[in-house]
Design a protein around this motif. Sequence first.
Motif, PDB file in Angstrom:
ATOM      1  N   ALA A 112      13.898 -23.171 -15.828  1.00 56.30           N
ATOM      2  CA  ALA A 112      13.141 -21.962 -16.393  1.00 56.30           C
ATOM      3  C   ALA A 112      13.017 -20.976 -17.708  1.00 56.30           C
ATOM      4  N   ASP A 113      14.496 -20.656 -17.456  1.00 62.60           N
ATOM      5  CA  ASP A 113      14.493 -19.552 -18.476  1.00 62.60           C
ATOM      6  C   ASP A 113      14.789 -20.431 -20.214  1.00 62.60           C
ATOM      7  N   TYR A 114      15.615 -21.248 -20.099  1.00 61.72           N
ATOM      8  CA  TYR A 114      15.800 -22.128 -21.217  1.00 61.72           C
ATOM      9  C   TYR A 114      16.833 -21.735 -21.534  1.00 61.72           C
ATOM     10  N   ASN A 115      17.926 -21.559 -20.925  1.00 60.86           N
ATOM     11  CA  ASN A 115      19.623 -20.759 -21.686  1.00 60.86           C
ATOM     12  C   ASN A 115      20.653 -21.718 -21.242  1.00 60.86           C
ATOM     13  N   GLY A 116      20.283 -22.920 -21.043  1.00 60.50           N
ATOM     14  CA  GLY A 116      21.331 -23.896 -20.294  1.00 60.50           C
ATOM     15  C   GLY A 116      21.062 -24.657 -21.519  1.00 60.50           C
ATOM     16  N   PRO A 117      22.414 -25.881 -21.406  1.00 61.10           N
ATOM     17  CA  PRO A 117      22.387 -27.013 -22.340  1.00 61.10           C
ATOM     18  C   PRO A 117      21.506 -27.393 -22.815  1.00 61.10           C
TER      19      PRO A 117
END
Length: 221
Positions: free
Chosen positions: A16-21
């Motif tokens: 949900a925080d868009y910080n993954g790959p």
Amino acid sequence: MAGQLEKLKVLAYTQADYNGPVLAEFHAYVNPSELTLAYEMEYDSAQGSGTTASRMEFKQIKPSDLSVNFFIDGTGSNGQLVDVQQQVEAFQQTTGYNGDIHRPNYLIIAWGNMQVRRCVLKSASITYKLFKPSGEPLRALISATFTDNSDDTNRVALAQDQSPDLTHLRIFKAGDSLPALCQQIYGNALVYPQVARFNGLTSFRQIKPGTQLRFPPMEQS
């Protein structure tokens, strides 16, 4: 190279925080001729007893919707031959339900200098327009509506267009430099080595125009 055609893209994330790959990507076959942004203001129109009018007290701005049509042509008329059904399935895989997270993917829409949108798919319809004698589709139109997925904190930060505690996407252009972009986003040009490592760059001086760069959240001292 400089001046090359840049396609609208949809990036899928599981966090949900868009910080993954990036889980998957869908690139427009041809860029849309128009984008429709719809937003709605919500007011409290409570009216006092015995009055003939109400004072519209502002409550909030509801999440906005972005509507876009994706045209796919499998006839090869423009010199680019694609499999229409594969393109449709790529769109569905990128934007649709993900069993691993038990919900649709979190999405980012990016195109040139258009403000990056954090969103989810609200609705989509697929119209097939031309077929081979075998029934294989040769043209399709995907009409999609995406709704904003930023929380209140992120929405305020995005409205300000720059915030070091959000992930930013930039398309590297001729004349850009990584330190200058870091200065613009973080207010600190000296963090470029971290950004270079985050993007897997071997040399920050040899970034090709058209390269997509991700600038991760960073705490500011």
